[in-house]
Design a protein around this motif. Structure first.
Motif, PDB file in Angstrom:
ATOM      1  N   ASP A  54       0.852  -1.175   0.000  1.00 55.31           N
ATOM      2  CA  ASP A  54       0.000   0.000   0.000  1.00 55.31           C
ATOM      3  C   ASP A  54       0.894   1.234   0.000  1.00 55.31           C
ATOM      4  N   ARG A  55       0.309   2.380   0.194  1.00 51.89           N
ATOM      5  CA  ARG A  55       1.030   3.648   0.066  1.00 51.89           C
ATOM      6  C   ARG A  55       2.173   3.816   1.062  1.00 51.89           C
ATOM      7  N   ASP A  56       2.134   3.099   2.187  1.00 53.39           N
ATOM      8  CA  ASP A  56       3.177   3.250   3.202  1.00 53.39           C
ATOM      9  C   ASP A  56       4.428   2.433   2.879  1.00 53.39           C
ATOM     10  N   VAL A  57       4.275   1.333   2.148  1.00 51.27           N
ATOM     11  CA  VAL A  57       5.352   0.395   1.825  1.00 51.27           C
ATOM     12  C   VAL A  57       6.074  -0.044   3.101  1.00 51.27           C
ATOM     13  N   THR A  58       5.399  -0.865   3.867  1.00 52.69           N
ATOM     14  CA  THR A  58       5.983  -1.431   5.081  1.00 52.69           C
ATOM     15  C   THR A  58       6.888  -2.588   4.693  1.00 52.69           C
ATOM     16  N   PHE A  59       8.198  -2.398   4.911  1.00 51.89           N
ATOM     17  CA  PHE A  59       9.158  -3.381   4.419  1.00 51.89           C
ATOM     18  C   PHE A  59      10.420  -3.324   5.278  1.00 51.89           C
ATOM     19  N   GLY A  60      10.253  -3.608   6.554  1.00 53.15           N
ATOM     20  CA  GLY A  60      11.378  -3.608   7.474  1.00 53.15           C
ATOM     21  C   GLY A  60      11.042  -4.408   8.717  1.00 53.15           C
ATOM     22  N   ARG A  61      12.071  -4.686   9.512  1.00 54.67           N
ATOM     23  CA  ARG A  61      11.873  -5.493  10.720  1.00 54.67           C
ATOM     24  C   ARG A  61      12.443  -4.807  11.950  1.00 54.67           C
ATOM     25  N   SER A  62      12.555  -3.495  11.919  1.00 57.03           N
ATOM     26  CA  SER A  62      13.100  -2.785  13.071  1.00 57.03           C
ATOM     27  C   SER A  62      12.083  -2.622  14.182  1.00 57.03           C
ATOM     28  N   HIS A 335      19.223  -4.120  -0.551  1.00 53.54           N
ATOM     29  CA  HIS A 335      18.302  -3.736  -1.614  1.00 53.54           C
ATOM     30  C   HIS A 335      17.464  -2.514  -1.248  1.00 53.54           C
ATOM     31  N   SER A 336      17.157  -2.369   0.030  1.00 57.53           N
ATOM     32  CA  SER A 336      16.377  -1.220   0.507  1.00 57.53           C
ATOM     33  C   SER A 336      17.258  -0.240   1.266  1.00 57.53           C
ATOM     34  N   LEU A 337      18.566  -0.339   1.056  1.00 61.07           N
ATOM     35  CA  LEU A 337      19.562   0.568   1.621  1.00 61.07           C
ATOM     36  C   LEU A 337      19.560   0.589   3.141  1.00 61.07           C
ATOM     37  N   GLY A 338      19.198  -0.575   3.701  1.00 57.78           N
ATOM     38  CA  GLY A 338      19.367  -0.797   5.125  1.00 57.78           C
ATOM     39  C   GLY A 338      20.467  -1.812   5.340  1.00 57.78           C
ATOM     40  N   MET A 343      15.514  -6.105   3.055  1.00 62.00           N
ATOM     41  CA  MET A 343      14.552  -5.215   3.684  1.00 62.00           C
ATOM     42  C   MET A 343      15.200  -3.967   4.265  1.00 62.00           C
ATOM     43  N   GLY A 344      14.345  -2.987   4.577  1.00 58.37           N
ATOM     44  CA  GLY A 344      14.758  -1.761   5.224  1.00 58.37           C
ATOM     45  C   GLY A 344      14.702  -1.904   6.733  1.00 58.37           C
ATOM     46  N   PRO A 345      14.693  -0.792   7.435  1.00 61.72           N
ATOM     47  CA  PRO A 345      14.532   0.574   6.945  1.00 61.72           C
ATOM     48  C   PRO A 345      15.777   1.140   6.273  1.00 61.72           C
ATOM     49  N   ILE A 346      15.558   2.196   5.485  1.00 66.10           N
ATOM     50  CA  ILE A 346      16.650   2.883   4.812  1.00 66.10           C
ATOM     51  C   ILE A 346      17.511   3.589   5.854  1.00 66.10           C
ATOM     52  N   GLU A 347      18.814   3.495   5.699  1.00 66.06           N
ATOM     53  CA  GLU A 347      19.702   4.234   6.589  1.00 66.06           C
ATOM     54  C   GLU A 347      19.319   5.714   6.551  1.00 66.06           C
TER      55      GLU A 347
END
Length: 364
Positions: A54-62, A335-338, A343-347
């Motif tokens: 969806d619009r938030d793009v939840t793609f991390g495990r922090s 791949h997500s610059l984490g 996965m992310g989050p992005i640094e």
């Protein structure tokens, strides 16, 4: 206190304007435009990668709000006077329980062509008097999102001010999936060869596998050789075995009906036509982007499990001018610059760098 200060610095006044925009086939795309208070200098259209996002793009495990990659980036764009346009991928509902997030009835329409047309429809709307009346538009594309921005270029849409990629492919879709299926593991084993002697011992595997693309599988056992070490002949055999499996998977894909839910009727995220396109579309994306003169800034982590920077540099060679494309390498990022391969989050520093790049393209 440091974390609190960082959070406060991103608490920028903004207004979330919901929208509903029809795509070329009549499907209504939903999302929101996060508009900074005090006026906007430009719009960033954010295009997600492969998945039911969806619009938030939840793609991390922090376990923090920063796992919502696009929501986090939108705040940074707003802080620099940019409107962030975020949308729900067709077939995905926002703000509902996870069990209700997938619209199974939409799956047959989730094709490569439709996903590109969706991005094109939002681009048109963002520039229109009925939409955001944007005079400066930047695309931010993660992974497969770049495929669909390139599709907008192929369709002959006006040039944007800038395209920013995060783990974005320039090689063809066929090439990308073939490498993931038949080259990733062998290349990863080669990266584990710490002394460069051509033989990868199990000790080298144990010490180095987490810093390679194949760490995405989070399983060490398949990379430990029963004889204690991998030889060049073993790597050749691995590639041959995986190529045979890839050909079987391709044959199965091509046998699917275009409207078949993929990967299954129980999890109808895409259509069979979408999956088949990854086996047949062999035009390099670099060639599609070359239809625009827009600059591209492409960010890659050296731990990226899905897209390898050197392969994208090779795809750009002789197709995109050196002045048109800039590659930005990030050691120790995925791949997500984490910190993870996928996965992310992005640094945070990279997220701010991306926001700065977008703002610089729309000086206002």
């Amino acid at each position: 206190m440091i974390a609190l200060a960082a959070a406060l610095s991103l608490a920028v006044a903004q207004q979330a304007q919901p929208f509903a925009v029809p795509s070329a086939d009549g499907y209504v795309l939903t999302g929101q435009a996060d508009v900074p208070e005090g006026g906007s200098r430009g719009v960033v259209i954010m295009v997600a990668g492969t998945g039911a996002f969806d619009r938030d793009v939840t793609f991390g495990r922090s376990g923090t709000p920063r796992d919502r990659l696009f929501a986090d980036l939108a705040t940074r764009f707003n802080a620099r006077g940019m409107t962030a346009l975020r949308f729900d991928r067709r077939g995905v509902r926002h703000g509902v329980p996870p069990t209700e997030a997938i619209d199974a009835a939409a799956a047959p329409g989730v094709t490569a062509e439709a996903l590109s047309a969706d991005v094109g429809a939002l681009y048109d709307w963002a520039r229109s008097s009925a939409g955001l009346e944007a005079r400066c538009v930047v695309f931010f594309a993660h992974s497969e999102g770049a495929v669909h921005v390139a599709g907008v270029a192929k369709a002959g849409a006006p040039e944007p001010a800038l395209v920013i990629g995060m783990g974005a492919p320039l090689e063809s879709k066929v090439s990308a999936v073939r490498w993931q299926s038949t080259g990733r593991d062998a290349d990863s084993l080669t990266m584990m060869d710490a002394d460069g002697d051509g033989t990868i011992t199990n000790e080298e595997v144990r010490s180095n596998w987490m810093n390679t693309p194949s760490a995405v599988f989070e399983t060490l056992a398949p990379f430990l050789h029963p004889n204690g070490a991998w030889t060049p002949a073993d790597l050749d055999q691995l590639r041959a075995n995986q190529t045979a499996l890839y050909e079987q998977a391709k044959a199965s894909a091509m046998a699917l009906d275009d409207a078949t839910p993929y990967p299954s009727a129980a999890a109808p995220v895409f259509s069979g036509a979408w999956w088949k396109s990854w086996m047949t579309d062999d035009e390099p994306l670099a060639a599609r982007f070359a239809r625009w003169r827009s600059p591209l800034i492409l960010h890659y982590g050296d731990r990226d499990s899905q897209v390898r920077e050197q392969r994208q540099r090779a795809a750009a060679e002789g197709v995109l001018g050196q002045e048109q494309v800039r590659f930005v390498s990030h050691p120790g990022r995925g791949h997500s610059l984490g910190t993870e391969p996928l996965m992310g989050p992005i640094e945070e520093a990279i997220a701010d760098q991306i926001a700065d790049e977008a703002a610089a393209a729309c000086p206002g």
